[in-house]
Design a protein around this motif. Structure first.
Motif, short mmCIF file in Angstrom:
data_model
loop_
_atom_site.label_atom_id
_atom_site.label_comp_id
_atom_site.label_asym_id
_atom_site.label_seq_id
_atom_site.Cartn_x
_atom_site.Cartn_y
_atom_site.Cartn_z
N ASP A 144 11.06 6.12 64.92
CA ASP A 144 10.04 6.45 63.92
C ASP A 144 8.87 5.46 63.92
O ASP A 144 7.71 5.86 63.78
CB ASP A 144 10.68 6.48 62.53
CG ASP A 144 9.72 7.00 61.47
OD1 ASP A 144 9.37 8.19 61.51
OD2 ASP A 144 9.29 6.20 60.61
N GLU A 145 9.14 4.18 64.12
CA GLU A 145 8.08 3.18 64.04
C GLU A 145 7.10 3.27 65.21
O GLU A 145 6.01 2.69 65.17
CB GLU A 145 8.66 1.77 63.96
CG GLU A 145 9.48 1.32 65.15
CD GLU A 145 10.97 1.63 65.00
OE1 GLU A 145 11.77 1.00 65.72
OE2 GLU A 145 11.32 2.49 64.15
N LYS A 146 7.45 4.02 66.27
CA LYS A 146 6.56 4.14 67.42
C LYS A 146 5.84 5.48 67.48
O LYS A 146 5.02 5.70 68.39
CB LYS A 146 7.35 3.93 68.72
CG LYS A 146 7.78 2.49 68.96
CD LYS A 146 8.36 2.32 70.36
CE LYS A 146 8.70 0.87 70.65
NZ LYS A 146 9.23 0.69 72.02
N ILE A 147 6.13 6.38 66.53
CA ILE A 147 5.59 7.73 66.61
C ILE A 147 4.06 7.73 66.57
O ILE A 147 3.40 8.55 67.22
CB ILE A 147 6.18 8.62 65.49
CG1 ILE A 147 5.86 10.11 65.74
CG2 ILE A 147 5.71 8.19 64.12
CD1 ILE A 147 6.55 10.70 66.91
N GLN A 148 3.45 6.82 65.83
CA GLN A 148 2.00 6.79 65.72
C GLN A 148 1.32 6.13 66.93
O GLN A 148 0.10 6.11 67.01
CB GLN A 148 1.58 6.04 64.45
CG GLN A 148 1.93 6.80 63.16
CD GLN A 148 1.46 6.06 61.93
OE1 GLN A 148 1.77 4.88 61.72
NE2 GLN A 148 0.70 6.74 61.09
N TYR A 149 2.13 5.66 67.86
CA TYR A 149 1.59 5.03 69.07
C TYR A 149 2.08 5.78 70.32
O TYR A 149 2.19 5.23 71.40
CB TYR A 149 2.00 3.56 69.12
CG TYR A 149 1.45 2.80 67.94
CD1 TYR A 149 0.15 2.31 67.95
CD2 TYR A 149 2.21 2.62 66.78
CE1 TYR A 149 -0.38 1.65 66.85
CE2 TYR A 149 1.69 1.96 65.68
CZ TYR A 149 0.40 1.48 65.72
OH TYR A 149 -0.14 0.83 64.62
N THR A 150 2.37 7.09 70.12
CA THR A 150 2.91 7.94 71.18
C THR A 150 2.11 9.23 71.26
O THR A 150 1.77 9.83 70.24
CB THR A 150 4.39 8.28 70.90
OG1 THR A 150 5.15 7.06 70.83
CG2 THR A 150 4.96 9.16 71.99
N LEU A 151 1.79 9.66 72.49
CA LEU A 151 1.08 10.91 72.70
C LEU A 151 1.86 11.80 73.67
O LEU A 151 2.43 11.32 74.64
CB LEU A 151 -0.32 10.65 73.27
CG LEU A 151 -1.31 9.92 72.36
CD1 LEU A 151 -2.60 9.63 73.11
CD2 LEU A 151 -1.59 10.72 71.09
N LEU A 152 1.87 13.10 73.38
CA LEU A 152 2.51 14.09 74.24
C LEU A 152 1.42 14.86 74.98
O LEU A 152 0.55 15.48 74.36
CB LEU A 152 3.35 15.06 73.41
CG LEU A 152 3.97 16.26 74.14
CD1 LEU A 152 4.95 15.81 75.21
CD2 LEU A 152 4.65 17.21 73.14
N ILE A 153 1.45 14.83 76.30
CA ILE A 153 0.46 15.51 77.12
C ILE A 153 1.04 16.86 77.54
O ILE A 153 2.03 16.93 78.26
CB ILE A 153 0.08 14.69 78.37
CG1 ILE A 153 -0.11 13.21 78.00
CG2 ILE A 153 -1.16 15.27 79.02
CD1 ILE A 153 -1.18 12.95 76.96
N GLU A 154 0.40 17.95 77.09
CA GLU A 154 0.94 19.30 77.28
C GLU A 154 -0.14 20.28 77.70
O GLU A 154 -1.34 20.02 77.53
CB GLU A 154 1.54 19.81 75.95
CG GLU A 154 3.06 19.75 75.87
CD GLU A 154 3.76 20.76 76.76
OE1 GLU A 154 3.08 21.62 77.33
OE2 GLU A 154 4.98 20.68 76.89
N ASP A 155 0.30 21.40 78.26
CA ASP A 155 -0.61 22.52 78.50
C ASP A 155 -0.23 23.71 77.62
O ASP A 155 -0.99 24.67 77.53
CB ASP A 155 -0.57 22.93 79.98
CG ASP A 155 0.76 23.56 80.36
OD1 ASP A 155 0.78 24.75 80.72
OD2 ASP A 155 1.78 22.86 80.28
N ASP A 156 0.93 23.63 76.96
CA ASP A 156 1.42 24.73 76.12
C ASP A 156 1.63 24.22 74.69
O ASP A 156 2.59 23.50 74.41
CB ASP A 156 2.73 25.26 76.69
CG ASP A 156 3.26 26.47 75.94
OD1 ASP A 156 2.72 26.80 74.86
OD2 ASP A 156 4.23 27.09 76.41
N PRO A 157 0.76 24.61 73.75
CA PRO A 157 0.85 24.08 72.38
C PRO A 157 2.07 24.57 71.60
O PRO A 157 2.40 24.00 70.56
CB PRO A 157 -0.44 24.56 71.73
CG PRO A 157 -0.80 25.81 72.47
CD PRO A 157 -0.37 25.55 73.90
N THR A 158 2.75 25.62 72.10
CA THR A 158 3.90 26.13 71.35
C THR A 158 5.07 25.16 71.34
O THR A 158 6.00 25.31 70.54
CB THR A 158 4.37 27.49 71.90
OG1 THR A 158 4.89 27.32 73.23
CG2 THR A 158 3.23 28.49 71.92
#
Length: 267
Positions: A144-158
Protein backbone atom coordinates in the motif's frame (compact mmCIF):
# COMPACT_ATOMS: atom_id res chain seq x y z
CA UNK A 1 13.63 8.34 -5.56
CA UNK A 2 12.82 4.90 -6.94
CA UNK A 3 9.57 4.33 -8.83
CA UNK A 4 7.93 1.06 -9.94
CA UNK A 5 6.90 0.76 -13.57
CA UNK A 6 4.67 -2.22 -14.39
CA UNK A 7 4.37 -3.30 -18.02
CA UNK A 8 1.75 -5.29 -19.86
CA UNK A 9 3.17 -7.50 -22.63
CA UNK A 10 0.82 -8.46 -25.47
CA UNK A 11 -0.08 -5.70 -27.94
CA UNK A 12 1.89 -3.27 -25.78
CA UNK A 13 5.53 -4.37 -25.98
CA UNK A 14 5.10 -7.25 -28.40
CA UNK A 15 2.76 -8.11 -31.25
CA UNK A 16 2.02 -11.60 -32.49
CA UNK A 17 -0.99 -10.85 -34.70
CA UNK A 18 0.64 -11.77 -38.01
CA UNK A 19 -2.69 -12.49 -39.70
CA UNK A 20 -3.37 -15.01 -42.43
CA UNK A 21 -0.14 -14.18 -44.29
CA UNK A 22 2.66 -13.97 -41.70
CA UNK A 23 5.41 -13.83 -44.34
CA UNK A 24 3.73 -10.85 -45.98
CA UNK A 25 3.40 -9.09 -42.62
CA UNK A 26 7.05 -9.75 -41.76
CA UNK A 27 8.22 -8.56 -45.15
CA UNK A 28 6.22 -5.35 -44.80
CA UNK A 29 7.84 -4.77 -41.41
CA UNK A 30 11.31 -5.40 -42.86
CA UNK A 31 10.62 -2.96 -45.70
CA UNK A 32 9.58 -0.19 -43.29
CA UNK A 33 12.03 -0.78 -40.42
CA UNK A 34 14.91 -2.48 -42.19
CA UNK A 35 16.22 -6.07 -42.21
CA UNK A 36 18.74 -5.61 -39.40
CA UNK A 37 16.28 -3.79 -37.18
CA UNK A 38 13.65 -6.51 -37.59
CA UNK A 39 16.18 -9.21 -36.79
CA UNK A 40 16.68 -7.59 -33.38
CA UNK A 41 12.96 -7.03 -32.87
CA UNK A 42 11.88 -10.63 -33.59
CA UNK A 43 11.65 -13.02 -30.62
CA UNK A 44 10.41 -16.59 -30.17
CA UNK A 45 8.80 -17.75 -26.91
CA UNK A 46 6.89 -20.99 -26.36
CA UNK A 47 7.21 -21.67 -30.09
CA UNK A 48 5.44 -18.42 -31.06
CA UNK A 49 7.00 -15.52 -32.98
CA UNK A 50 6.72 -12.08 -31.39
CA UNK A 51 7.59 -8.72 -32.90
CA UNK A 52 8.87 -6.21 -30.34
CA UNK A 53 7.88 -2.60 -30.88
CA UNK A 54 10.90 -0.34 -31.60
CA UNK A 55 12.41 1.44 -28.62
CA UNK A 56 11.30 -0.82 -25.77
CA UNK A 57 14.75 -2.34 -25.24
CA UNK A 58 15.98 1.23 -24.81
CA UNK A 59 13.09 2.11 -22.47
CA UNK A 60 14.16 -0.72 -20.18
CA UNK A 61 17.78 0.45 -20.26
CA UNK A 62 16.72 4.02 -19.53
CA UNK A 63 14.58 2.99 -16.55
CA UNK A 64 17.31 0.69 -15.21
CA UNK A 65 19.87 3.49 -15.61
CA UNK A 66 17.67 5.61 -13.33
CA UNK A 67 17.37 2.74 -10.82
CA UNK A 68 13.60 2.36 -11.22
CA UNK A 69 11.99 -1.05 -10.68
CA UNK A 70 10.75 -2.85 -13.82
CA UNK A 71 7.86 -5.29 -13.32
CA UNK A 72 5.53 -7.09 -15.73
CA UNK A 73 1.83 -7.94 -15.40
CA UNK A 74 0.28 -9.93 -18.26
CA UNK A 75 -2.92 -11.95 -18.31
CA UNK A 76 -1.00 -14.61 -20.23
CA UNK A 77 0.14 -17.87 -18.66
CA UNK A 78 3.03 -17.66 -16.22
CA UNK A 79 5.36 -20.03 -18.08
CA UNK A 80 4.99 -18.06 -21.31
CA UNK A 81 5.39 -14.71 -19.52
CA UNK A 82 8.60 -15.77 -17.81
CA UNK A 83 10.14 -17.04 -21.06
CA UNK A 84 9.08 -13.92 -22.97
CA UNK A 85 10.33 -11.48 -20.31
CA UNK A 86 13.62 -13.36 -20.07
CA UNK A 87 14.08 -13.00 -23.84
CA UNK A 88 13.22 -9.29 -23.68
CA UNK A 89 15.75 -8.68 -20.92
CA UNK A 90 18.41 -10.67 -22.76
CA UNK A 91 17.97 -8.49 -25.83
CA UNK A 92 17.94 -5.35 -23.68
CA UNK A 93 20.87 -6.06 -21.37
CA UNK A 94 22.90 -8.88 -22.91
CA UNK A 95 25.30 -10.48 -20.43
CA UNK A 96 23.79 -8.47 -17.55
CA UNK A 97 20.30 -9.88 -18.12
CA UNK A 98 20.58 -12.68 -15.51
CA UNK A 99 21.42 -10.14 -12.80
CA UNK A 100 18.64 -7.81 -14.01
CA UNK A 101 16.10 -10.65 -13.92
CA UNK A 102 16.77 -11.24 -10.24
CA UNK A 103 15.06 -7.93 -9.42
CA UNK A 104 12.19 -8.23 -11.88
CA UNK A 105 8.78 -9.43 -10.72
CA UNK A 106 6.39 -11.08 -13.18
CA UNK A 107 2.65 -11.29 -12.56
CA UNK A 108 0.38 -13.46 -14.68
CA UNK A 109 -3.23 -14.52 -15.23
CA UNK A 110 -3.62 -16.15 -11.84
CA UNK A 111 -2.64 -12.87 -10.16
CA UNK A 112 -5.54 -11.03 -11.82
CA UNK A 113 -8.78 -10.36 -9.97
CA UNK A 114 -11.26 -12.70 -11.71
CA UNK A 115 -14.73 -11.10 -11.89
CA UNK A 116 -16.38 -13.64 -14.18
CA UNK A 117 -18.57 -15.05 -11.41
CA UNK A 118 -19.02 -11.86 -9.40
CA UNK A 119 -22.54 -10.45 -9.69
CA UNK A 120 -22.03 -7.04 -8.08
CA UNK A 121 -18.85 -5.99 -9.87
CA UNK A 122 -19.53 -2.24 -10.22
CA UNK A 123 -17.21 -1.60 -7.29
CA UNK A 124 -14.30 -2.85 -9.42
CA UNK A 125 -15.12 -1.15 -12.75
CA UNK A 126 -13.75 2.40 -13.32
CA UNK A 127 -15.23 4.79 -15.91
CA UNK A 128 -17.96 2.19 -16.57
CA UNK A 129 -15.31 0.03 -18.24
CA UNK A 130 -16.32 -3.61 -18.01
CA UNK A 131 -13.55 -6.17 -17.69
CA UNK A 132 -13.53 -9.79 -16.56
CA UNK A 133 -9.99 -9.52 -15.22
CA UNK A 134 -8.41 -6.69 -13.24
CA UNK A 135 -4.71 -6.07 -12.72
CA UNK A 136 -4.82 -4.93 -9.13
CA UNK A 137 -1.66 -3.15 -8.01
CA UNK A 138 -2.40 -2.45 -4.36
CA UNK A 139 -1.15 -5.25 -2.10
CA UNK A 140 -0.71 -7.58 -5.10
CA UNK A 141 2.08 -5.97 -7.09
CA UNK A 142 3.24 -3.44 -4.51
CA UNK A 143 2.41 -2.79 -0.84
CA UNK A 144 0.00 0.00 0.00
CA UNK A 145 2.76 2.50 0.84
CA UNK A 146 4.18 2.20 -2.71
CA UNK A 147 0.92 2.48 -4.65
CA UNK A 148 1.34 6.23 -5.23
CA UNK A 149 4.80 5.66 -6.69
CA UNK A 150 3.74 2.92 -9.12
CA UNK A 151 2.46 3.14 -12.70
CA UNK A 152 0.83 0.46 -14.86
CA UNK A 153 1.61 0.73 -18.57
CA UNK A 154 -1.29 -0.71 -20.59
CA UNK A 155 -2.97 -0.67 -23.97
CA UNK A 156 -6.30 -2.03 -22.66
CA UNK A 157 -8.05 0.16 -20.04
CA UNK A 158 -10.50 -2.61 -19.06
CA UNK A 159 -7.75 -4.12 -16.91
CA UNK A 160 -7.80 -0.99 -14.73
CA UNK A 161 -8.97 -1.44 -11.15
CA UNK A 162 -11.38 1.13 -9.76
CA UNK A 163 -9.47 3.40 -7.40
CA UNK A 164 -6.25 2.99 -9.40
CA UNK A 165 -7.12 5.30 -12.30
CA UNK A 166 -4.15 7.56 -11.64
CA UNK A 167 -1.80 4.59 -11.79
CA UNK A 168 -2.39 3.89 -15.48
CA UNK A 169 -0.67 5.15 -18.59
CA UNK A 170 -2.67 4.12 -21.65
CA UNK A 171 -0.68 3.63 -24.85
CA UNK A 172 -2.03 3.24 -28.41
CA UNK A 173 -2.49 -0.26 -29.75
CA UNK A 174 -3.06 -1.59 -33.25
CA UNK A 175 -3.96 -5.05 -34.48
CA UNK A 176 -1.24 -4.86 -37.12
CA UNK A 177 2.41 -4.35 -36.26
CA UNK A 178 3.12 -1.95 -39.11
CA UNK A 179 0.54 -0.10 -41.22
CA UNK A 180 -0.56 -1.58 -44.53
CA UNK A 181 -0.83 1.98 -45.81
CA UNK A 182 0.68 5.25 -44.61
CA UNK A 183 -2.74 6.75 -43.79
CA UNK A 184 -3.29 4.24 -40.98
CA UNK A 185 -2.66 6.71 -38.16
CA UNK A 186 -3.59 4.40 -35.27
CA UNK A 187 -1.09 1.72 -36.32
CA UNK A 188 1.64 4.34 -36.88
CA UNK A 189 1.08 5.73 -33.38
CA UNK A 190 1.16 2.20 -31.97
CA UNK A 191 4.44 1.45 -33.76
CA UNK A 192 6.07 4.45 -32.04
CA UNK A 193 4.45 3.97 -28.62
CA UNK A 194 7.76 3.46 -26.78
CA UNK A 195 8.81 7.00 -27.74
CA UNK A 196 5.49 8.33 -26.45
CA UNK A 197 5.88 6.40 -23.21
CA UNK A 198 9.41 7.65 -22.59
CA UNK A 199 8.35 11.24 -23.22
CA UNK A 200 5.37 10.97 -20.86
CA UNK A 201 7.36 9.22 -18.13
CA UNK A 202 10.17 11.75 -18.33
CA UNK A 203 7.67 14.57 -17.80
CA UNK A 204 6.00 12.73 -14.93
CA UNK A 205 9.31 11.88 -13.23
CA UNK A 206 10.50 15.47 -13.56
CA UNK A 207 7.27 16.91 -12.14
CA UNK A 208 7.20 14.45 -9.23
CA UNK A 209 10.80 15.19 -8.26
CA UNK A 210 10.81 18.99 -8.73
CA UNK A 211 7.43 19.53 -7.05
CA UNK A 212 7.98 16.78 -4.47
CA UNK A 213 4.64 15.18 -5.16
CA UNK A 214 3.64 11.55 -5.65
CA UNK A 215 4.11 9.83 -8.99
CA UNK A 216 0.36 9.36 -9.45
CA UNK A 217 -0.33 13.02 -8.69
CA UNK A 218 2.33 14.05 -11.20
CA UNK A 219 0.80 11.73 -13.78
CA UNK A 220 -2.63 13.30 -13.29
CA UNK A 221 -1.13 16.77 -13.76
CA UNK A 222 0.70 15.77 -16.93
CA UNK A 223 -2.35 14.04 -18.43
CA UNK A 224 -4.75 16.88 -17.63
CA UNK A 225 -2.29 19.77 -17.97
CA UNK A 226 -3.70 21.08 -14.71
CA UNK A 227 -2.48 21.36 -11.12
CA UNK A 228 -5.72 19.93 -9.75
CA UNK A 229 -6.85 17.86 -12.72
CA UNK A 230 -8.41 14.46 -12.22
CA UNK A 231 -7.76 11.53 -14.50
CA UNK A 232 -10.47 10.77 -17.04
CA UNK A 233 -10.59 8.14 -19.76
CA UNK A 234 -10.44 10.92 -22.35
CA UNK A 235 -7.30 12.37 -20.74
CA UNK A 236 -5.61 8.96 -20.83
CA UNK A 237 -6.44 8.60 -24.52
CA UNK A 238 -5.86 12.15 -25.74
CA UNK A 239 -2.22 12.36 -24.67
CA UNK A 240 -1.24 9.95 -27.46
CA UNK A 241 -1.98 12.70 -30.00
CA UNK A 242 0.66 15.10 -28.62
CA UNK A 243 3.67 14.96 -30.95
CA UNK A 244 5.93 16.63 -28.38
CA UNK A 245 5.97 13.50 -26.20
CA UNK A 246 7.06 11.27 -29.10
CA UNK A 247 9.85 13.70 -29.98
CA UNK A 248 10.98 14.06 -26.37
CA UNK A 249 11.00 10.30 -25.86
CA UNK A 250 12.91 9.60 -29.07
CA UNK A 251 15.54 12.18 -28.12
CA UNK A 252 16.11 10.42 -24.78
CA UNK A 253 16.12 6.89 -26.18
CA UNK A 254 18.58 7.76 -28.95
CA UNK A 255 21.22 8.23 -26.26
CA UNK A 256 20.89 4.45 -25.77
CA UNK A 257 20.52 3.64 -29.47
CA UNK A 258 21.37 6.37 -32.02
CA UNK A 259 19.74 4.33 -34.81
CA UNK A 260 16.23 4.84 -33.47
CA UNK A 261 14.06 7.01 -35.71
CA UNK A 262 10.54 7.81 -36.82
CA UNK A 263 9.21 5.47 -39.50
CA UNK A 264 6.86 6.11 -42.38
CA UNK A 265 4.71 9.22 -42.17
CA UNK A 266 5.77 9.75 -38.56
CA UNK A 267 8.97 11.26 -40.02
Amino acid sequence: MTFTIVFDLDELIVNMQLGKSPETELQRAKTLLGEQCMEQLTLVAMGCTYLVYPGFYEVFRWLHHQCHAIYFFSSGLEKRNIELVSSLMNRSFGNESDIIMENIKIFSRHHCLDLRNVEDDDQYQPFSLFGNYKKVLRNVVVPDEKIQYTLLIEDDPTYMMKGEEENMILLPSGIAYVPANQNDKSTLLSLHKSYLLCGILDCIFSKALTKRITLTKASAQVHTNSENGKITLDALREIRNNAAYYERGLSILRSFNPDLQFFGKMK
